[in-house]
Design a protein around this motif. Structure first.
Motif, PDB file in Angstrom:
ATOM      1  N   GLU A  24      84.860  52.945  47.329  1.00 21.07           N
ATOM      2  CA  GLU A  24      84.033  54.245  46.945  1.00 21.07           C
ATOM      3  C   GLU A  24      84.715  55.348  47.688  1.00 21.07           C
ATOM      4  O   GLU A  24      84.802  55.266  48.909  1.00 21.07           O
ATOM      5  CB  GLU A  24      82.563  54.129  47.723  1.00 21.07           C
ATOM      6  CG  GLU A  24      81.776  55.320  47.257  1.00 21.07           C
ATOM      7  CD  GLU A  24      80.081  54.945  47.788  1.00 21.07           C
ATOM      8  OE1 GLU A  24      79.279  55.659  47.170  1.00 21.07           O
ATOM      9  OE2 GLU A  24      79.986  54.206  48.410  1.00 21.07           O
ATOM     10  N   CYS A  25      85.196  56.260  46.728  1.00 20.13           N
ATOM     11  CA  CYS A  25      85.851  57.360  47.139  1.00 20.13           C
ATOM     12  C   CYS A  25      85.134  58.475  47.153  1.00 20.13           C
ATOM     13  O   CYS A  25      84.302  58.735  46.406  1.00 20.13           O
ATOM     14  CB  CYS A  25      87.143  57.658  46.244  1.00 20.13           C
ATOM     15  SG  CYS A  25      88.410  58.646  46.544  1.00 20.13           S
ATOM     16  N   CYS A  30      85.575  61.439  41.928  1.00 17.45           N
ATOM     17  CA  CYS A  30      84.908  59.973  42.058  1.00 17.45           C
ATOM     18  C   CYS A  30      83.626  60.435  42.655  1.00 17.45           C
ATOM     19  O   CYS A  30      82.669  59.588  42.317  1.00 17.45           O
ATOM     20  CB  CYS A  30      85.593  59.050  43.112  1.00 17.45           C
ATOM     21  SG  CYS A  30      87.409  58.485  42.681  1.00 17.45           S
ATOM     22  N   TYR A  33      81.428  61.378  39.976  1.00 20.85           N
ATOM     23  CA  TYR A  33      81.290  60.332  38.571  1.00 20.85           C
ATOM     24  C   TYR A  33      80.372  59.226  39.318  1.00 20.85           C
ATOM     25  O   TYR A  33      79.786  58.415  38.639  1.00 20.85           O
ATOM     26  CB  TYR A  33      82.628  59.526  38.627  1.00 20.85           C
ATOM     27  CG  TYR A  33      83.638  60.449  37.678  1.00 20.85           C
ATOM     28  CD1 TYR A  33      83.288  61.211  36.765  1.00 20.85           C
ATOM     29  CD2 TYR A  33      85.199  60.246  37.972  1.00 20.85           C
ATOM     30  CE1 TYR A  33      84.107  61.884  35.982  1.00 20.85           C
ATOM     31  CE2 TYR A  33      85.843  60.871  37.259  1.00 20.85           C
ATOM     32  CZ  TYR A  33      85.354  61.837  36.137  1.00 20.85           C
ATOM     33  OH  TYR A  33      86.354  62.643  35.500  1.00 20.85           O
ATOM     34  N   THR A  35      81.183  56.373  41.199  1.00 20.86           N
ATOM     35  CA  THR A  35      81.926  55.198  40.748  1.00 20.86           C
ATOM     36  C   THR A  35      82.050  54.419  41.978  1.00 20.86           C
ATOM     37  O   THR A  35      82.386  55.098  43.312  1.00 20.86           O
ATOM     38  CB  THR A  35      83.205  55.500  40.111  1.00 20.86           C
ATOM     39  OG1 THR A  35      83.995  56.479  41.257  1.00 20.86           O
ATOM     40  CG2 THR A  35      83.139  56.036  39.023  1.00 20.86           C
ATOM     41  N   TRP A  37      84.899  51.562  42.771  1.00 18.07           N
ATOM     42  CA  TRP A  37      86.234  50.956  41.965  1.00 18.07           C
ATOM     43  C   TRP A  37      86.559  49.674  42.523  1.00 18.07           C
ATOM     44  O   TRP A  37      86.546  49.403  43.829  1.00 18.07           O
ATOM     45  CB  TRP A  37      87.445  51.684  42.236  1.00 18.07           C
ATOM     46  CG  TRP A  37      87.143  53.208  41.530  1.00 18.07           C
ATOM     47  CD1 TRP A  37      87.034  54.481  42.638  1.00 18.07           C
ATOM     48  CD2 TRP A  37      87.063  53.630  40.320  1.00 18.07           C
ATOM     49  NE1 TRP A  37      86.846  55.562  41.974  1.00 18.07           N
ATOM     50  CE2 TRP A  37      86.889  55.195  40.469  1.00 18.07           C
ATOM     51  CE3 TRP A  37      87.058  52.926  39.335  1.00 18.07           C
ATOM     52  CZ2 TRP A  37      86.656  55.950  39.231  1.00 18.07           C
ATOM     53  CZ3 TRP A  37      86.990  53.798  38.004  1.00 18.07           C
ATOM     54  CH2 TRP A  37      86.934  55.198  38.081  1.00 18.07           C
ATOM     55  N   PHE A  66      91.426  59.454  34.434  1.00 18.10           N
ATOM     56  CA  PHE A  66      90.097  58.849  34.263  1.00 18.10           C
ATOM     57  C   PHE A  66      89.590  58.808  32.900  1.00 18.10           C
ATOM     58  O   PHE A  66      89.810  59.505  31.996  1.00 18.10           O
ATOM     59  CB  PHE A  66      88.986  59.808  35.053  1.00 18.10           C
ATOM     60  CG  PHE A  66      89.259  59.864  36.618  1.00 18.10           C
ATOM     61  CD1 PHE A  66      88.759  59.006  37.487  1.00 18.10           C
ATOM     62  CD2 PHE A  66      90.071  60.811  37.101  1.00 18.10           C
ATOM     63  CE1 PHE A  66      89.052  58.820  38.727  1.00 18.10           C
ATOM     64  CE2 PHE A  66      90.290  60.852  38.407  1.00 18.10           C
ATOM     65  CZ  PHE A  66      89.803  60.162  39.317  1.00 18.10           C
ATOM     66  N   ASN A  91      85.294  50.681  37.028  1.00 23.77           N
ATOM     67  CA  ASN A  91      84.152  51.122  37.741  1.00 23.77           C
ATOM     68  C   ASN A  91      83.157  49.783  37.678  1.00 23.77           C
ATOM     69  O   ASN A  91      82.393  49.455  36.612  1.00 23.77           O
ATOM     70  CB  ASN A  91      83.546  52.354  36.890  1.00 23.77           C
ATOM     71  CG  ASN A  91      82.420  52.663  37.459  1.00 23.77           C
ATOM     72  OD1 ASN A  91      81.874  52.341  38.624  1.00 23.77           O
ATOM     73  ND2 ASN A  91      81.592  53.689  36.920  1.00 23.77           N
TER      74      ASN A  91
END
Length: 118
Positions: A24-25, A30, A33, A35, A37, A66, A91
């Motif tokens: 998780e960024c 990110c 979004y 997301t 990953w 992306f 994702n």
């Protein structure tokens, strides 16, 4: 193996290995979004979609793009624009929860230090 798809099913992916962890960024993309990953080699990931099913967004250092489904708006994956870099990510928010619930999530500080926070 992890399988996922966007909400409408126009983009499907398969991650043919079990990731050691998910990421998780908190970078500006990110975080927006939402997301989580799973990173891996493109050799172990397949994306199934029509050629025009996604819209690609490239920003910042112009190194990754992306991909977002043009129909339902889900961010499905990112791919690297440097042919020498053997990474991409899918994702895992688009994977059934039962398939990812036991994989640890690491938090990556993409907004500042470029390092994992744990």
């Amino acid at each position: 193996m992890l399988r996922g798809s966007c909400h409408c099913g126009a983009v499907k992916f398969e991650f043919r290995e079990k990731p050691e962890w998910l990421t998780e960024c908190n970078c500006s993309a990110c975080r927006r979004y939402g997301t989580i990953w799973a990173h891996g080699s493109p050799k172990n990931i397949s994306i199934e979609k029509a050629p025009d099913a996604t819209s690609a967004y490239i920003w910042g250092d112009q190194m990754i793009e992306f991909h977002t489904c043009r129909t339902c708006g889900n961010t499905t994956h990112w791919s690297d624009l440097d042919a020498d870099y053997d990474r991409m990510a899918v994702n895992t928010r688009l994977v059934p929860f039962k398939d990812v619930k036991d994989i640890p999530i690491r938090h990556f500080d993409g907004a500042d230090t470029g390092r994992f926070l744990d």
